[in-house]
Design a protein around this motif. Structure first.
Motif, PDB file in Angstrom:
ATOM      1  N   MET B   1      86.129  36.667  29.824  1.00  0.00           N
ATOM      2  CA  MET B   1      86.801  36.183  31.238  1.00  0.00           C
ATOM      3  C   MET B   1      85.853  37.104  32.415  1.00  0.00           C
ATOM      4  O   MET B   1      86.556  38.046  32.723  1.00  0.00           O
ATOM      5  CB  MET B   1      87.950  36.225  31.380  1.00  0.00           C
ATOM      6  N   ARG B   2      84.796  36.868  32.772  1.00  0.00           N
ATOM      7  CA  ARG B   2      84.113  37.773  33.921  1.00  0.00           C
ATOM      8  C   ARG B   2      84.984  37.664  35.108  1.00  0.00           C
ATOM      9  O   ARG B   2      85.574  38.776  35.429  1.00  0.00           O
ATOM     10  CB  ARG B   2      82.852  37.203  34.110  1.00  0.00           C
ATOM     11  N   LYS B   7      90.568  30.806  37.457  1.00  0.00           N
ATOM     12  CA  LYS B   7      90.774  30.117  36.288  1.00  0.00           C
ATOM     13  C   LYS B   7      92.376  30.139  36.184  1.00  0.00           C
ATOM     14  O   LYS B   7      93.011  28.958  35.841  1.00  0.00           O
ATOM     15  CB  LYS B   7      90.113  30.797  34.941  1.00  0.00           C
ATOM     16  N   CYS B  10      93.172  27.557  38.752  1.00  0.00           N
ATOM     17  CA  CYS B  10      92.977  26.247  38.153  1.00  0.00           C
ATOM     18  C   CYS B  10      94.211  26.110  37.152  1.00  0.00           C
ATOM     19  O   CYS B  10      94.779  24.803  37.332  1.00  0.00           O
ATOM     20  CB  CYS B  10      91.615  26.301  37.515  1.00  0.00           C
ATOM     21  N   ILE B  11      94.659  26.928  36.374  1.00  0.00           N
ATOM     22  CA  ILE B  11      95.724  26.639  35.424  1.00  0.00           C
ATOM     23  C   ILE B  11      97.040  26.121  36.243  1.00  0.00           C
ATOM     24  O   ILE B  11      97.797  25.102  35.968  1.00  0.00           O
ATOM     25  CB  ILE B  11      96.055  27.733  34.324  1.00  0.00           C
ATOM     26  N   LEU B 199      88.702  23.236  37.145  1.00  0.00           N
ATOM     27  CA  LEU B 199      88.705  22.844  35.745  1.00  0.00           C
ATOM     28  C   LEU B 199      87.192  22.593  35.376  1.00  0.00           C
ATOM     29  O   LEU B 199      86.660  22.909  34.392  1.00  0.00           O
ATOM     30  CB  LEU B 199      89.594  21.840  35.377  1.00  0.00           C
ATOM     31  N   TRP B 202      85.268  25.492  35.355  1.00  0.00           N
ATOM     32  CA  TRP B 202      85.288  26.277  34.225  1.00  0.00           C
ATOM     33  C   TRP B 202      84.574  25.548  33.101  1.00  0.00           C
ATOM     34  O   TRP B 202      83.955  26.499  32.330  1.00  0.00           O
ATOM     35  CB  TRP B 202      86.814  26.364  34.226  1.00  0.00           C
ATOM     36  N   MET B 203      84.808  24.214  32.894  1.00  0.00           N
ATOM     37  CA  MET B 203      84.095  23.703  31.608  1.00  0.00           C
ATOM     38  C   MET B 203      82.733  23.956  31.693  1.00  0.00           C
ATOM     39  O   MET B 203      82.080  24.105  30.742  1.00  0.00           O
ATOM     40  CB  MET B 203      84.631  22.317  31.650  1.00  0.00           C
ATOM     41  N   LEU B 206      81.248  27.590  31.080  1.00  0.00           N
ATOM     42  CA  LEU B 206      81.479  27.798  29.583  1.00  0.00           C
ATOM     43  C   LEU B 206      80.086  27.267  28.958  1.00  0.00           C
ATOM     44  O   LEU B 206      79.520  27.990  28.002  1.00  0.00           O
ATOM     45  CB  LEU B 206      82.720  27.334  28.799  1.00  0.00           C
ATOM     46  N   ARG B 209      77.098  29.597  30.311  1.00  0.00           N
ATOM     47  CA  ARG B 209      77.048  30.948  29.577  1.00  0.00           C
ATOM     48  C   ARG B 209      76.731  30.808  28.238  1.00  0.00           C
ATOM     49  O   ARG B 209      75.639  31.743  27.578  1.00  0.00           O
ATOM     50  CB  ARG B 209      78.578  31.579  29.553  1.00  0.00           C
ATOM     51  N   LEU B 210      77.026  29.768  27.300  1.00  0.00           N
ATOM     52  CA  LEU B 210      76.406  29.721  26.104  1.00  0.00           C
ATOM     53  C   LEU B 210      75.116  29.575  25.909  1.00  0.00           C
ATOM     54  O   LEU B 210      74.461  30.107  25.301  1.00  0.00           O
ATOM     55  CB  LEU B 210      77.170  28.487  25.139  1.00  0.00           C
ATOM     56  N   TYR B 213      72.914  32.581  26.998  1.00  0.00           N
ATOM     57  CA  TYR B 213      72.985  33.591  25.936  1.00  0.00           C
ATOM     58  C   TYR B 213      71.955  33.128  24.907  1.00  0.00           C
ATOM     59  O   TYR B 213      71.162  34.001  24.575  1.00  0.00           O
ATOM     60  CB  TYR B 213      74.473  33.621  25.003  1.00  0.00           C
ATOM     61  N   LYS B 216      68.704  33.828  26.478  1.00  0.00           N
ATOM     62  CA  LYS B 216      68.177  35.299  26.306  1.00  0.00           C
ATOM     63  C   LYS B 216      68.009  35.830  24.964  1.00  0.00           C
ATOM     64  O   LYS B 216      66.927  36.265  24.643  1.00  0.00           O
ATOM     65  CB  LYS B 216      69.545  36.020  26.924  1.00  0.00           C
TER      66      LYS B 216
END
Lengths: 69, 226
Positions: B1-2, B7, B10-11, B199, B202-203, B206, B209-210, B213, B216
């Motif tokens: 969680m950077r 977030k 958001c929750i 939200l 956030w989705m 994610l 970031r995947l 990665y 990279k």
């Protein structure tokens, strides 16, 4: 004369609004009165909590992978 | 969680929407009745879609200026998440229309406009999947993305307002805020919009970031082999 005319109009309007109030649109008042609405809210809150736990765990996992790289 | 504060916000906001959206009183209206509460869920889907498509368009321009493939990843995954939200918006709209307009699909200008917008963005995905070369895919899809964004504005905001429509806020039909978005509803509606948007982002992050990665990893692998 003018005063009586205005009062007459006001009375008619008041009668109309009174009628309009008796024919209110149907709402889920019973659901609220007997408290069953809380059942619905609890179910939704549970689903939402589940989705959030899912997202947080995924986010944590992703952070871990990024750090290891 | 950077950076996690947004977030948590958001929750809190979406959690508040789910609870207060059903408990806080709403105006009593004919036809709509209790379904007016859908406003807290259906409308934020479209707002989130617009926000995500805007982010996608900004990163498309950024890619064209910089040529960095990372910007293309941002642009693509904001668009994909935006498309998911457009599907939610369309489905919830059809479900709502079934009970208020009588039919799930009544060829309403607003429905047709949003359907065309969705098809344009679906074509974006087809275009991306059709190109194998990374650079070429990034460049062509960035240009197409800007074109799609420029079409979304008239399709969703302008054309449905120029003709008769059943949808509130279009064709002489007043928007909610004019007659029934009272102070109680605002109390839920604005937090709902903010929360759902967060939200959506956030989705999207994610996914981004995947894929960043993965990008990279693939590139470092290529370097090692060279």
């Amino acid at each position: 004369m003018r005063k009586t005319f205005i009062t007459a109009i006001l009375l008619v309007l008041a009668a109309f609004t009174a009628r309009a109030q008796t024919q209110e649109p149907e709402m889920a008042d019973a659901l609220r009165a007997n408290g069953k609405i809380y059942v619905v809210v609890t179910v939704l809150a549970t689903i939402f909590a589940g989705i959030i736990i899912f997202l947080v765990r995924l986010d944590r996992k992703m952070t871990k992978i990024e750090k290891n790289n | 969680m950077r950076t996690w504060w947004w977030k948590i916000l958001c929750i809190l906001l979406v959690g508040y929407t789910v609870i207060a959206g059903f408990l806080i009183p709403v105006p009593r209206l004919d036809i709509l009745n209790e379904t007016i509460r859908n406003l807290y869920f259906h409308v934020p889907m479209w707002f989130t879609m617009i926000a995500l498509f805007t982010a996608s368009g900004i990163y498309a321009i950024k890619y064209l200026r910089s040529g960095r493939l990372q910007d293309d990843i941002y642009s693509a995954h904001y668009a994909i998440t935006g498309i998911a939200f457009s599907v939610y918006g369309m489905l919830t709209g059809m479900e709502w229309a079934k009970f208020t307009w009588g039919e799930a699909w009544s060829n309403d200008p607003k429905q047709l406009g949003s359907a065309m917008c969705m098809l344009i963005y679906f074509a974006y995905l087809v275009l991306r999947n059709g190109l194998k070369d990374e650079e070429k895919r990034a460049k062509i899809s960035a240009v197409y993305n800007i074109f799609a964004y420029a079409l979304m504005i008239p399709l969703i905001f302008i054309l449905p307002r120029m003709v008769d429509s059943l949808h509130p806020g279009n064709g002489g039909n007043p928007a909610f805020k004019q007659y029934d978005l009272d102070s109680n509803m605002r109390l839920v509606f604005y937090p709902a919009v903010t929360g759902w948007m967060l939200l959506g982002f956030w989705m999207a992050t994610l996914r981004i970031r995947l894929h960043l990665y993965r990008f990279k990893k693939e590139n470092s692998f290529a370097f090692e082999n060279n």
